[in-house]
Design a protein around this motif. Sequence first.
Motif, PDB file in Angstrom:
ATOM      1  N   LEU A  73       0.879  -1.159   0.000  1.00 50.18           N
ATOM      2  CA  LEU A  73       0.000   0.000   0.000  1.00 50.18           C
ATOM      3  C   LEU A  73       0.919   1.212   0.000  1.00 50.18           C
ATOM      4  N   VAL A  74       0.739   2.074  -0.983  1.00 55.33           N
ATOM      5  CA  VAL A  74       1.689   3.161  -1.222  1.00 55.33           C
ATOM      6  C   VAL A  74       0.939   4.485  -1.300  1.00 55.33           C
ATOM      7  N   ARG A  75       1.543   5.541  -0.772  1.00 53.31           N
ATOM      8  CA  ARG A  75       1.000   6.887  -0.891  1.00 53.31           C
ATOM      9  C   ARG A  75       2.098   7.790  -1.426  1.00 53.31           C
ATOM     10  N   ASP A  76       1.923   8.251  -2.650  1.00 43.78           N
ATOM     11  CA  ASP A  76       2.916   9.105  -3.321  1.00 43.78           C
ATOM     12  C   ASP A  76       4.306   8.483  -3.286  1.00 43.78           C
ATOM     13  N   GLY A  77       4.382   7.183  -3.521  1.00 37.29           N
ATOM     14  CA  GLY A  77       5.658   6.481  -3.562  1.00 37.29           C
ATOM     15  C   GLY A  77       6.154   6.020  -2.208  1.00 37.29           C
ATOM     16  N   GLU A  78       5.500   6.414  -1.113  1.00 31.61           N
ATOM     17  CA  GLU A  78       5.904   6.005   0.237  1.00 31.61           C
ATOM     18  C   GLU A  78       5.134   4.746   0.632  1.00 31.61           C
ATOM     19  N   VAL A  79       5.854   3.689   0.990  1.00 29.43           N
ATOM     20  CA  VAL A  79       5.217   2.422   1.346  1.00 29.43           C
ATOM     21  C   VAL A  79       4.674   2.506   2.767  1.00 29.43           C
ATOM     22  N   LEU A  80       3.373   2.234   2.904  1.00 28.47           N
ATOM     23  CA  LEU A  80       2.714   2.244   4.206  1.00 28.47           C
ATOM     24  C   LEU A  80       2.501   0.842   4.756  1.00 28.47           C
ATOM     25  N   LEU A  81       2.318  -0.125   3.875  1.00 24.11           N
ATOM     26  CA  LEU A  81       1.989  -1.490   4.283  1.00 24.11           C
ATOM     27  C   LEU A  81       2.593  -2.426   3.258  1.00 24.11           C
ATOM     28  N   GLU A  82       3.190  -3.530   3.710  1.00 27.26           N
ATOM     29  CA  GLU A  82       3.772  -4.478   2.759  1.00 27.26           C
ATOM     30  C   GLU A  82       3.604  -5.909   3.245  1.00 27.26           C
ATOM     31  N   PHE A  83       3.592  -6.805   2.273  1.00 29.83           N
ATOM     32  CA  PHE A  83       3.320  -8.225   2.508  1.00 29.83           C
ATOM     33  C   PHE A  83       3.907  -8.981   1.327  1.00 29.83           C
ATOM     34  N   GLN A  84       4.292 -10.224   1.529  1.00 27.27           N
ATOM     35  CA  GLN A  84       4.743 -11.024   0.392  1.00 27.27           C
ATOM     36  C   GLN A  84       4.309 -12.474   0.560  1.00 27.27           C
ATOM     37  N   HIS A  85       4.138 -13.126  -0.572  1.00 26.69           N
ATOM     38  CA  HIS A  85       3.729 -14.528  -0.555  1.00 26.69           C
ATOM     39  C   HIS A  85       4.352 -15.245  -1.752  1.00 26.69           C
ATOM     40  N   GLU A  86       4.385 -16.550  -1.661  1.00 22.99           N
ATOM     41  CA  GLU A  86       4.823 -17.376  -2.776  1.00 22.99           C
ATOM     42  C   GLU A  86       3.667 -18.242  -3.236  1.00 22.99           C
ATOM     43  N   ARG A  87       3.615 -18.440  -4.535  1.00 20.29           N
ATOM     44  CA  ARG A  87       2.583 -19.305  -5.107  1.00 20.29           C
ATOM     45  C   ARG A  87       3.051 -20.752  -5.035  1.00 20.29           C
ATOM     46  N   ILE A  88       2.251 -21.590  -4.423  1.00 18.05           N
ATOM     47  CA  ILE A  88       2.562 -23.012  -4.346  1.00 18.05           C
ATOM     48  C   ILE A  88       1.884 -23.754  -5.497  1.00 18.05           C
ATOM     49  N   HIS A  89       0.600 -23.471  -5.702  1.00 18.43           N
ATOM     50  CA  HIS A  89      -0.155 -24.041  -6.812  1.00 18.43           C
ATOM     51  C   HIS A  89      -0.888 -22.926  -7.535  1.00 18.43           C
ATOM     52  N   GLU A  90      -1.164 -23.169  -8.824  1.00 15.74           N
ATOM     53  CA  GLU A  90      -1.902 -22.204  -9.638  1.00 15.74           C
ATOM     54  C   GLU A  90      -2.904 -22.949 -10.511  1.00 15.74           C
ATOM     55  N   TRP A  91      -3.893 -22.228 -10.967  1.00 18.59           N
ATOM     56  CA  TRP A  91      -4.815 -22.750 -11.970  1.00 18.59           C
ATOM     57  C   TRP A  91      -4.863 -21.786 -13.155  1.00 18.59           C
ATOM     58  N   PRO A  92      -4.538 -22.330 -14.370  1.00 14.91           N
ATOM     59  CA  PRO A  92      -4.094 -23.701 -14.657  1.00 14.91           C
ATOM     60  C   PRO A  92      -2.728 -23.994 -14.041  1.00 14.91           C
ATOM     61  N   PRO A  93      -2.364 -25.288 -13.946  1.00 21.94           N
ATOM     62  CA  PRO A  93      -1.153 -25.647 -13.201  1.00 21.94           C
ATOM     63  C   PRO A  93       0.124 -25.010 -13.718  1.00 21.94           C
ATOM     64  N   GLU A  94       0.179 -24.721 -15.018  1.00 26.00           N
ATOM     65  CA  GLU A  94       1.412 -24.181 -15.596  1.00 26.00           C
ATOM     66  C   GLU A  94       1.555 -22.681 -15.381  1.00 26.00           C
ATOM     67  N   GLY A  95       0.573 -22.048 -14.769  1.00 24.14           N
ATOM     68  CA  GLY A  95       0.677 -20.616 -14.506  1.00 24.14           C
ATOM     69  C   GLY A  95      -0.660 -19.931 -14.635  1.00 24.14           C
ATOM     70  N   GLY A  96      -1.063 -19.260 -13.585  1.00 23.33           N
ATOM     71  CA  GLY A  96      -2.351 -18.571 -13.584  1.00 23.33           C
ATOM     72  C   GLY A  96      -2.616 -17.999 -12.211  1.00 23.33           C
ATOM     73  N   ALA A  97      -3.867 -18.026 -11.795  1.00 21.77           N
ATOM     74  CA  ALA A  97      -4.242 -17.496 -10.489  1.00 21.77           C
ATOM     75  C   ALA A  97      -3.809 -18.452  -9.377  1.00 21.77           C
ATOM     76  N   SER A  98      -3.459 -17.884  -8.223  1.00 20.33           N
ATOM     77  CA  SER A  98      -3.070 -18.702  -7.079  1.00 20.33           C
ATOM     78  C   SER A  98      -4.247 -19.546  -6.606  1.00 20.33           C
ATOM     79  N   THR A  99      -3.999 -20.822  -6.383  1.00 21.94           N
ATOM     80  CA  THR A  99      -4.982 -21.678  -5.727  1.00 21.94           C
ATOM     81  C   THR A  99      -4.485 -22.147  -4.369  1.00 21.94           C
ATOM     82  N   LEU A 100      -3.183 -22.113  -4.177  1.00 20.25           N
ATOM     83  CA  LEU A 100      -2.575 -22.423  -2.881  1.00 20.25           C
ATOM     84  C   LEU A 100      -1.360 -21.518  -2.744  1.00 20.25           C
TER      85      LEU A 100
END
Length: 426
Positions: A222-249
């Motif tokens: 979450l950014v305001r005029d380039g200043e980061v207020l909130l941050e989070f990160q995640h890794e995709r374990i599974h996706e649909w379709p399996p070869e690349g797409g939206a996160s399912t896990l």
Amino acid sequence: MSEAAAATRPQETVILLGTDTPIGLAVVRDLGRHGYRTIGIGRRANALAGASRHCFRHHARADGEAGLIAQILALAGQHQARWLLTVGESDILLLNRHRAELEARLQVLAPRSELLMQVLDKATCQRHAEAVGIAVPQTWRFASLAEARAAAPGLRYPVVLKWSDPHVVAAALDAAGLALVKTGYARDAADLLGQLAPYEAVGAFPLVQEYCPGHGLGQMFLVRDGEVLLEFQHERIHEWPPEGGASTLCRSVPLAHHGEARAQARALLRRLGWTGVAMVEYRYDRRSRRYVFMEINGRFWGSLPLAMAAGLPFAAALVAHCAIPHGSAAESAPAGNAEARVPLPRDYPVLTACYWIPETKRLLRVLFQRRRIQDPFFRPDPLRSLLSYLVFPLRPSARWFIFQLSDPKPFFSDLAGVFRKLLGRT
């Protein structure tokens, strides 16, 4: 802020356009838990987020662009709404076409067109990423099929095909009877030319990029005029379709990890002068420790339910901390209580979240339809996928994109929609 504490304050109203997906549901839940009253608009009267106890009122979307704008303005007047949020990129572009009219009545908390186009166009976005030192995939842009024929034998395969900006070509593809394929894979020169040939009819071709091994790593801000207020990160374990797409896990990753890549992502958003939510996406290869830039999502992203489950209030914080432009004279009024109203956590637990129905489809594809997986480097592990699917609900860290004991109706609404589709096919 607890729901009980939020309930003691007078509620302020937000209109949300896009209640049909788990993203919209996560936004509605987050706003409700922080004391905001949400008026939802979805493509169906029984849209997913409309079933949530946190959705104060829900409406089916009016027909046509003019009808939708009139509907939003009418709802804003009826409910004294102050802010307008949306989920999809196409709707952000639509709202921007009517921004002056809308902002006479409420504030549109979405990036303006000139900023959004910087991230929607992959070629432009890559140039910005390179400027701050982020590695990008080698990319070829062909102006004609003849140009592609000349270059194809010299490329290293497999390669990936994707549109620089799908919104620009969608209408032309539809008019030519061609499907908009988000991502394609070509195994050799003949395969590549065969996939490119149909697009000669529209005079535009997708980008051709080197194949980057690894898995998806998303860094959210979450950014305001380039200043980061909130941050989070995640890794995709599974996706649909399996070869690349939206996160399912997907699994949250502590901020102690991937620090250099996150610093570059922050620099990229500062360069853009970004305000609002954004996800910077990399392809990360554990073996080589290489990060390759994929794209920026300048909107709420598909795995938002995981961030919300981990306690990161991206939607509520967007309203509380970014509703008034940074540096304006009026900022002092709400900013004093913004942190108390919607805190900005600096830490979060490691959780894993599952989008159950697409994850089930992925499992069935891996078990019974492996030949339909396009990525030639994807190595399905049927036994591991099955065990993961069966064991996941038993894990204390398990969360769900849709199901929540405190708000169960959307899950049953979603399940009813699946049964309606199945019955419609029989």
